[in-house]
Design an enzyme around this catalytic site. Sequence first.
Site, PDB file in Angstrom:
ATOM      1  CB  SER A 295      -0.954  -0.036   1.197  1.00 49.43           C
ATOM      2  OG  SER A 295      -1.950   0.937   1.102  1.00 49.43           O
TER       3      SER A 295
ATOM      4  CG  ASP B 133       7.450   5.267 -11.418  1.00 47.93           C
ATOM      5  OD1 ASP B 133       7.990   4.238 -11.846  1.00 47.93           O
ATOM      6  OD2 ASP B 133       6.253   5.327 -11.083  1.00 47.93           O
TER       7      ASP B 133
ATOM      8  CE  LYS C 278      -4.725  -2.060   0.925  1.00 47.91           C
ATOM      9  NZ  LYS C 278      -4.778  -0.654   0.466  1.00 47.91           N
TER      10      LYS C 278
END
Length: 693
Positions: A466, A477, A491
């Site tokens: 999460s 990224d 998740k």
Amino acid sequence: MRLQYGFIALLLAIAPPAYALEAGAPPVLSPNEQQAQAANLSSEFLTRYAYKPVPLDDALSAKIMDRFIKSLDPDRSLFLQADIDKFMADRTNIDDAIAAEDLKIPFSIFNVYSQRIVERLTHARDLLKQNFDFTAQENYTLPDDNGTWARSEAEINDLWRKRVKSDWLRLKLAGRSDEAIRDTLDKRYKNILERVQTYKSEDVFQSFMAAYTTSVDPHTDYFGVAASENFDISMKLSLVGIGAVLQERDGYTTVRELVPGGPAQLSGKLAVGDRIIGVGQGEDGAVQEVLGTRLDAVVQLIRGEKDTVVRLDILPADAGEGGSHRVIDLVRDKVNLEKQAAQKDILPVEDAGITRRIGVITLPTFYEDFDARQKGDKDYRSASRDVAKLLDELKHDNVDGVLVDLRDNGGGSLSEAIDLTGLFIGKGPVVQQRNAEGKVKVQSDDLSKPVWTGPVGVLINRGSASASEIFAAAIQDYGRGVIVGEPSFGKGTVQTVVDLDQVARNSEPKFGQLKFTVAQFFRVDGATTQLRGVTPDISLPGLSDPKTLGEASYDNALPWTEIKPAKYKINTEMTAVLPKLQSLHDARVEKDPDFQRFVEDAAELKAQREKRIVSLNETERRNEMTALTNRLKAREQEDDSLLPRPDDGLQADERGLQADIAMENARKNAKDVLRNEAVSIVADQADLLEQAR
């Protein structure tokens, strides 16, 4: 991320009172009006406002039934096939029952379950009166949820005969006498029987609601009134109480640990191992005996309002059962759970005569005191605030890089994941959310500049979920740092918590809280972490079982998908050094004996986990023990391995408290091979980035 377990696991893990009366017929439990109303109100939200609404119909009813039975009898060792056949007659009626506010179906199933525990464990105790033949060539197949239910009493009795025989053999191999084994196992099974007598209607309802909510999606959940309080504590990292970690041991509520700075520790009146046998309220309140009272009920008696007095009747740790006891007064106060907060260390890495100092920040959860923040408290507690302070300290310590350890961090506050990311990237998009209507919202951090601009690593494992995945994905990224470890949980959904009592305008807590999925989050590159998780840049071996841990282990998980990327700037400098980081890592671990032992032990643990058949032949088991002992002897002069020490056959609550604590401390203090390698990778990163500049 949620943990799932059956009631039998709970029974085996918590030792109930050893002094209770012999277990007779279990209590017959029934639902109350407010539970039926809470279930109905929950269904209103789940069918209307969930991210992927699931109608409460016959299909969902069948799933709820299956999950509820599995939660009670996960290894299919209690119910008979005849029981299951009877239950299945109502398999498609649960939806109608919730709508009609009638919960007789799950409660009737639970009452049968309680009766079966009494029957199975009574039989197990009877088996202890006989002697077992350990020369026979016989195996015990470990039960699991893929098997079938026994079709006769004879079949299930034989299953339990093998289970008891296996328990006996474990203790026999540990060197215990037949008399000691018989006493230990009889007490163990008797304790399980007595636990049945303490079940309450709230237990049944909580289990049923868990079956309902997880049938909608894996991360939807229901919290009863007590569970809601514990959820709030986990987010605030604080509570009002005395600052003592309690545990049931040998029938007593026992002090397992004193929280530093808490009222109990500061008073000097309470010690580890002391047993609480009574609780009173106020300076003059009568002391209520709590022998035989469930641990959660004792905890509720001890917690209370700040600056109020609680009186505890204490049987000291060194006193026998008939020893003298004393009554102490403690003033309740706010207790900060610092062990669950962000922590820092500085680890040196030496290479070619150069020492790099790497700061390690361990973050167990993304916590945030929502209430204090909403009230305008400028000093409210949160994960990002604590990490920001630690980063400032590490900058003053002149560290060369920072490793953020998110292993087994199951998530928490989404806003905290965004704020934490901002500490490393500054202003910019962090995560995208898509709601039930398909609208996408880009959520950004507005910090003008990052707190830490140096080399960064993030250590993850299968238990990182999460909010942990949001942070790790953004760092990856942006090319801000290197991600190290196992693929994460997977998740990629967002939950909100609704206070059902506020919705119903109840003046007193009755209905609890509902946590349900309202959105799905996506990385800034457009991909979701749902199902696939975050793939590390440099992989490390792990100990988890992907079959049982991770989003892919759920049969109703949402699929992986992607959306349009957000606008963000990639740091190509970091991307350029990743191949060299990988080659340096490969060369180092190939020569690192600690790392190679870890790989070997991880493979052995995996093989043991997949082994579903246990020999009940004493000679064969002793040969297995000898092989393990020989492997451990070969490492006598080396650091502790992952390999288990010779099995003593005991459960945690059957050992002495000090022995149990010593084992726990030994695990905590063992060399952390994965963290050490991750620190070396960040040190390499510092070298390479410095050279590139």
